[in-house]
Design a protein around this motif. Structure first.
Motif, PDB file in Angstrom:
ATOM      1  N   ARG A  13     -17.369  -1.291  -0.953  1.00  0.00           N
ATOM      2  CA  ARG A  13     -18.311  -0.281  -0.465  1.00  0.00           C
ATOM      3  C   ARG A  13     -17.883   0.250   0.897  1.00  0.00           C
ATOM      4  NH1 ARG A  13     -22.216  -3.855  -2.607  1.00  0.00           N
ATOM      5  NH2 ARG A  13     -22.608  -4.731  -0.548  1.00  0.00           N
ATOM      6  N   ARG A  14     -17.446  -0.666   1.764  1.00  0.00           N
ATOM      7  CA  ARG A  14     -17.030  -0.212   3.093  1.00  0.00           C
ATOM      8  C   ARG A  14     -15.735   0.591   3.035  1.00  0.00           C
ATOM      9  NH1 ARG A  14     -18.432  -4.724   7.688  1.00  0.00           N
ATOM     10  NH2 ARG A  14     -20.478  -5.319   6.940  1.00  0.00           N
ATOM     11  N   LEU A  15     -14.831   0.185   2.136  1.00  0.00           N
ATOM     12  CA  LEU A  15     -13.586   0.936   1.985  1.00  0.00           C
ATOM     13  C   LEU A  15     -13.857   2.367   1.566  1.00  0.00           C
ATOM     14  CD1 LEU A  15     -11.124  -1.547   0.286  1.00  0.00           C
ATOM     15  CD2 LEU A  15     -10.790  -0.343   2.432  1.00  0.00           C
ATOM     16  N   SER A  16     -14.870   2.565   0.728  1.00  0.00           N
ATOM     17  CA  SER A  16     -15.171   3.903   0.225  1.00  0.00           C
ATOM     18  C   SER A  16     -15.554   4.859   1.336  1.00  0.00           C
ATOM     19  CB  SER A  16     -16.316   3.835  -0.795  1.00  0.00           C
ATOM     20  OG  SER A  16     -15.919   3.070  -1.907  1.00  0.00           O
ATOM     21  N   ASN A  17     -16.075   4.306   2.438  1.00  0.00           N
ATOM     22  CA  ASN A  17     -16.493   5.158   3.554  1.00  0.00           C
ATOM     23  C   ASN A  17     -15.642   4.956   4.792  1.00  0.00           C
ATOM     24  OD1 ASN A  17     -18.763   6.131   2.072  1.00  0.00           O
ATOM     25  ND2 ASN A  17     -19.818   4.188   2.467  1.00  0.00           N
ATOM     26  N   ALA A  18     -14.529   4.224   4.630  1.00  0.00           N
ATOM     27  CA  ALA A  18     -13.771   3.822   5.813  1.00  0.00           C
ATOM     28  C   ALA A  18     -12.966   4.944   6.418  1.00  0.00           C
ATOM     29  CB  ALA A  18     -12.842   2.654   5.464  1.00  0.00           C
ATOM     30  N   HIS A  19     -12.478   5.909   5.600  1.00  0.00           N
ATOM     31  CA  HIS A  19     -11.550   6.920   6.129  1.00  0.00           C
ATOM     32  C   HIS A  19     -11.943   8.311   5.664  1.00  0.00           C
ATOM     33  CE1 HIS A  19      -9.277   3.328   6.738  1.00  0.00           C
ATOM     34  NE2 HIS A  19      -9.179   3.141   5.437  1.00  0.00           N
ATOM     35  N   SER A  20     -11.463   9.256   6.404  1.00  0.00           N
ATOM     36  CA  SER A  20     -11.584  10.627   5.931  1.00  0.00           C
ATOM     37  C   SER A  20     -10.468  10.882   4.945  1.00  0.00           C
ATOM     38  CB  SER A  20     -11.473  11.603   7.107  1.00  0.00           C
ATOM     39  OG  SER A  20     -10.241  11.441   7.747  1.00  0.00           O
ATOM     40  N   LEU A  21     -10.688  11.732   3.971  1.00  0.00           N
ATOM     41  CA  LEU A  21      -9.720  11.951   2.899  1.00  0.00           C
ATOM     42  C   LEU A  21      -8.400  12.519   3.364  1.00  0.00           C
ATOM     43  CD1 LEU A  21      -9.207  11.789  -0.082  1.00  0.00           C
ATOM     44  CD2 LEU A  21     -10.159  14.081  -0.313  1.00  0.00           C
ATOM     45  N   PRO A  22      -8.334  13.409   4.366  1.00  0.00           N
ATOM     46  CA  PRO A  22      -7.033  13.972   4.730  1.00  0.00           C
ATOM     47  C   PRO A  22      -5.984  12.934   5.052  1.00  0.00           C
ATOM     48  CG  PRO A  22      -8.788  15.249   5.724  1.00  0.00           C
ATOM     49  CD  PRO A  22      -9.434  14.056   5.061  1.00  0.00           C
ATOM     50  N   SER A  23      -6.384  11.727   5.525  1.00  0.00           N
ATOM     51  CA  SER A  23      -5.381  10.715   5.829  1.00  0.00           C
ATOM     52  C   SER A  23      -4.640  10.276   4.580  1.00  0.00           C
ATOM     53  CB  SER A  23      -6.038   9.504   6.492  1.00  0.00           C
ATOM     54  OG  SER A  23      -6.915   8.856   5.579  1.00  0.00           O
ATOM     55  N   GLU A 136       3.783   4.268  -0.043  1.00  0.00           N
ATOM     56  CA  GLU A 136       3.997   5.670   0.298  1.00  0.00           C
ATOM     57  C   GLU A 136       3.390   6.600  -0.744  1.00  0.00           C
ATOM     58  OE1 GLU A 136       8.193   5.618   0.456  1.00  0.00           O
ATOM     59  OE2 GLU A 136       8.305   4.825   2.484  1.00  0.00           O
ATOM     60  N   VAL A 137       3.137   6.081  -1.937  1.00  0.00           N
ATOM     61  CA  VAL A 137       2.524   6.884  -2.991  1.00  0.00           C
ATOM     62  C   VAL A 137       1.080   7.195  -2.639  1.00  0.00           C
ATOM     63  CG1 VAL A 137       1.725   6.806  -5.388  1.00  0.00           C
ATOM     64  CG2 VAL A 137       4.056   6.098  -4.827  1.00  0.00           C
ATOM     65  N   SER A 138       0.354   6.200  -2.137  1.00  0.00           N
ATOM     66  CA  SER A 138      -1.063   6.387  -1.821  1.00  0.00           C
ATOM     67  C   SER A 138      -1.522   5.302  -0.871  1.00  0.00           C
ATOM     68  CB  SER A 138      -1.917   6.343  -3.092  1.00  0.00           C
ATOM     69  OG  SER A 138      -3.291   6.317  -2.775  1.00  0.00           O
ATOM     70  N   GLN A 139      -2.423   5.672   0.042  1.00  0.00           N
ATOM     71  CA  GLN A 139      -3.016   4.705   0.955  1.00  0.00           C
ATOM     72  C   GLN A 139      -3.836   3.663   0.212  1.00  0.00           C
ATOM     73  OE1 GLN A 139      -5.581   7.551   3.054  1.00  0.00           O
ATOM     74  NE2 GLN A 139      -7.348   6.299   2.474  1.00  0.00           N
ATOM     75  N   MET A 140      -4.243   3.967  -1.029  1.00  0.00           N
ATOM     76  CA  MET A 140      -5.068   3.040  -1.802  1.00  0.00           C
ATOM     77  C   MET A 140      -4.333   1.729  -2.064  1.00  0.00           C
ATOM     78  SD  MET A 140      -7.028   5.506  -4.568  1.00  0.00           S
ATOM     79  CE  MET A 140      -5.521   6.257  -5.208  1.00  0.00           C
ATOM     80  N   PHE A 141      -3.002   1.764  -2.140  1.00  0.00           N
ATOM     81  CA  PHE A 141      -2.246   0.538  -2.405  1.00  0.00           C
ATOM     82  C   PHE A 141      -2.444  -0.452  -1.269  1.00  0.00           C
ATOM     83  CE2 PHE A 141       1.524  -2.159  -2.370  1.00  0.00           C
ATOM     84  CZ  PHE A 141       1.579  -2.568  -3.691  1.00  0.00           C
ATOM     85  N   GLY A 142      -2.201  -0.031  -0.039  1.00  0.00           N
ATOM     86  CA  GLY A 142      -2.389  -0.917   1.106  1.00  0.00           C
ATOM     87  C   GLY A 142      -3.827  -1.378   1.252  1.00  0.00           C
ATOM     88  N   GLU A 143      -4.770  -0.493   0.921  1.00  0.00           N
ATOM     89  CA  GLU A 143      -6.182  -0.862   0.999  1.00  0.00           C
ATOM     90  C   GLU A 143      -6.521  -1.977   0.018  1.00  0.00           C
ATOM     91  OE1 GLU A 143      -7.923   3.521   2.352  1.00  0.00           O
ATOM     92  OE2 GLU A 143      -8.076   2.867   0.262  1.00  0.00           O
ATOM     93  N   MET A 144      -5.991  -1.905  -1.192  1.00  0.00           N
ATOM     94  CA  MET A 144      -6.258  -2.946  -2.185  1.00  0.00           C
ATOM     95  C   MET A 144      -5.608  -4.273  -1.783  1.00  0.00           C
ATOM     96  SD  MET A 144      -8.277  -1.604  -4.370  1.00  0.00           S
ATOM     97  CE  MET A 144      -8.924  -0.627  -3.006  1.00  0.00           C
ATOM     98  N   GLY A 170       9.342  -2.308   5.639  1.00  0.00           N
ATOM     99  CA  GLY A 170       9.689  -0.897   5.485  1.00  0.00           C
ATOM    100  C   GLY A 170       9.293  -0.089   6.710  1.00  0.00           C
ATOM    101  N   ARG A 171       8.489   0.934   6.499  1.00  0.00           N
ATOM    102  CA  ARG A 171       8.000   1.758   7.606  1.00  0.00           C
ATOM    103  C   ARG A 171       6.758   1.173   8.276  1.00  0.00           C
ATOM    104  NH1 ARG A 171       8.188   7.775   4.834  1.00  0.00           N
ATOM    105  NH2 ARG A 171      10.322   8.331   5.446  1.00  0.00           N
ATOM    106  N   GLY A 172       6.216   0.116   7.712  1.00  0.00           N
ATOM    107  CA  GLY A 172       4.970  -0.437   8.218  1.00  0.00           C
ATOM    108  C   GLY A 172       3.748   0.201   7.595  1.00  0.00           C
ATOM    109  N   THR A 173       3.948   0.993   6.555  1.00  0.00           N
ATOM    110  CA  THR A 173       2.858   1.746   5.935  1.00  0.00           C
ATOM    111  C   THR A 173       1.826   0.830   5.295  1.00  0.00           C
ATOM    112  OG1 THR A 173       4.403   3.543   5.490  1.00  0.00           O
ATOM    113  CG2 THR A 173       2.328   3.577   4.290  1.00  0.00           C
ATOM    114  N   LEU A 174       2.284  -0.175   4.551  1.00  0.00           N
ATOM    115  CA  LEU A 174       1.357  -1.073   3.885  1.00  0.00           C
ATOM    116  C   LEU A 174       0.460  -1.770   4.901  1.00  0.00           C
ATOM    117  CD1 LEU A 174       2.210  -3.517   0.981  1.00  0.00           C
ATOM    118  CD2 LEU A 174       0.775  -4.243   2.879  1.00  0.00           C
ATOM    119  N   MET A 175       1.053  -2.300   5.969  1.00  0.00           N
ATOM    120  CA  MET A 175       0.270  -3.016   6.970  1.00  0.00           C
ATOM    121  C   MET A 175      -0.691  -2.078   7.691  1.00  0.00           C
ATOM    122  SD  MET A 175      -0.374  -6.002   8.194  1.00  0.00           S
ATOM    123  CE  MET A 175       1.020  -7.014   7.690  1.00  0.00           C
TER     124      MET A 175
END
Length: 483
Positions: A13-23, A136-144, A170-175
């Motif tokens: 539930r918190r993840l769903s409201n954690a970020h704005s979509l443009p990120s 890098e495909v989607s921020q959803m991967f790191g969130e999960m 890698g680039r640190g994207t997942l973290m």
């Protein structure tokens, strides 16, 4: 159990409201083609008593992988000027020894040579690099992944301090996505001590930037600096190897597309038994494959791997790959988890069994000859998940291995479908297309049915091509996704 389920539901539930979509559109770790997972590329012929079979082979002896969907971006160039130096260096090793070197030694030099290694001096990730990976495909991967780590932390009893280690960040994207996704969970964030295991100075700098790190003077009067990620105020440290990460704290380890880059030894069945494939200098080209005329030290690892397999499975194979460093790394992970508590998550493309012939090279999203211009292309091989399981179980009686399961099963159980639905509620058409494409690449199988763009760029799902395995201390119980 109810407590864990409530924690997961609260996290989603918190993840769903954690970020704005443009990120989502700017979110960018490691290795996969832009539209599919890695596949096997052709290798040069072997000069020896017998040649590799270039025709169709049994499914158990050769990996058959669809590579039709590799994305080919506009040409670009980032080959290091020192590539010719690496060729000279490799030839020098062969000449000095008076004979060929193993595929594993060649692979290690090509990827991590301090002066000309593929990973050492540049950013190789993304559409402008050589390959694209799940974070890098989607921020959803790191969130999960963040949801999984936080749930394991809950099962561990919510320790006040925990080492969170990422191997090959890698680039640190997942973290970065993990921290953003869990930033509202104060107790969890304040417990983290982040450790990035990275050998590349160039990638260390990129990770430092993407985690928005600042270096502060330490409070003990020493000249050492304390590095803090301003995303969450979390301390971050870098290390060249897992062994350098301080022990004594409960530890959670993430190994996403790390095992596939560890050097492998290749063996081929010949009339005189199993012979190791080696790399020698050729007259008409820089390098060529040959078979060792006598037994090599790596054959001990081949024997160890074969004892974990059935005689019928071995009898069907003409080639076998073994990865001693994967066995050694797994031993280190299992012993750390046994002594300090915690767990490890391994995500990679591979097989739950012996790997036959999977070594491949990718340059600028295209498959190339493994021996062509060493240092300018990524080398990787399929991960032998069965070997990881046996290695962990032999290393310690205090750990238990779960999986592997598919990436689709793993992400689905963590609620990625709920996350994408929440993001789709407030987005533009362009963002919605990006969301659907990213979601399919992470959990889908085959070509995306909704795609209306160019045929050569159709998203290919890697939900069943990538496998996920967990190694945890028995005290923690069964981790989420594997229950």
């Amino acid at each position: 159990m109810m407590r864990k389920l409530l924690l997961q539901a609260s996290a989603l539930r918190r993840l769903s409201n954690a970020h704005s979509l443009p990120s989502l559109l700017t979110s960018s770790s490691r290795r996969c083609s832009s539209s599919s997972s890695k596949t096997t590329s052709p290798q040069p012929p072997i000069t020896s008593l017998e040649h590799l079979d270039d025709g169709p082979s049994q499914a158990t002896s050769k990996i058959s992988i669809d590579r039709s969907a590799l994305y080919n971006p506009p040409e670009h160039s980032h080959e290091p000027s020192s590539d010719s130096e690496l060729v000279k260096h490799l030839k020098g090793i062969i000449k000095f020894r008076g004979g060929p070197i193993s595929v594993a030694e060649y692979m290690e030099e090509v990827l991590t040579n301090p002066k000309a290694g593929f990973y050492i001096n540049r950013d190789v990730f993304g559409t402008e690099g050589d390959f694209i990976t799940s974070p890098e495909v989607s921020q959803m991967f790191g969130e999960m992944i963040g949801v999984w780590v936080m749930c394991l932390w809950e099962q561990m009893g919510q320790p006040s301090k925990v080492n969170l280690v990422e191997l090959g960040p890698g680039r640190g994207t997942l973290m970065a996505d993990l921290l953003r996704g869990t930033s509202k969970f104060k107790n969890f964030i304040e417990s983290l001590q982040i450790h990035m295991v990275e050998c590349s100075p160039a990638l260390q700098k990129l990770q430092h930037k993407n985690l928005k790190c600042v270096d502060e003077d330490s409070h003990n009067g020493n000249v050492d600096k304390r590095t803090i990620s301003m995303l969450t105020g979390t301390p971050v440290s870098w290390h060249a190897a897992l062994e350098q990460v301080p022990s004594g704290l409960p530890t959670i380890i993430i190994a996403h597309e790390f095992y596939d880059a560890l050097p492998v030894h290749q063996f081929q069945r010949a009339s005189r038994g199993w012979c190791e494939k080696m790399i020698d200098v050729a007259e008409d080209s820089p390098f060529r494959f040959v078979l060792s005329p006598q037994s090599t030290p790596a054959k001990l690892y081949l024997m160890e791997r074969c004892k974990w397999a059935g005689a019928e499975e071995i009898a069907k194979l003409d080639q076998i790959e073994v990865c001693p460093k994967a066995i050694e790394l797994t031993h280190t992970i299992a012993k750390r988890i046994s002594s300090d508590g915690g767990g490890a998550l391994v995500i990679d493309y591979g097989l739950d069994g012996i790997v036959s012939d999977s070594l491949q090279a990718i340059r600028k999203h295209k498959f190339v000859n493994i021996l062509d211009n060493p240092g300018s292309a990524d080398l990787s091989a399929y991960v032998d998940f069965a070997s990881i399981r046996h290695s962990a179980e032999e290393a310690s009686d205090d750990v238990i291995v779960h999986g592997p399961i598919t990436q689709s099963q793993f992400l689905g159980s963590l609620g990625i479908n709920f996350r994408v639905e929440a993001l789709l509620k407030n987005c533009t058409d362009e963002q919605a297309e990006s969301l659907r494409t990213g979601y399919w690449r992470l959990v889908g199988e085959g070509e995306a049915p909704f795609w209306e763009g160019p045929d050569d760029q159709v998203p290919i799902g890697m939900g069943t091509r990538y496998l996920v395995m967990a190694i945890v201390n028995k005290k923690q119980g069964i981790p989420i996704s594997f229950q």
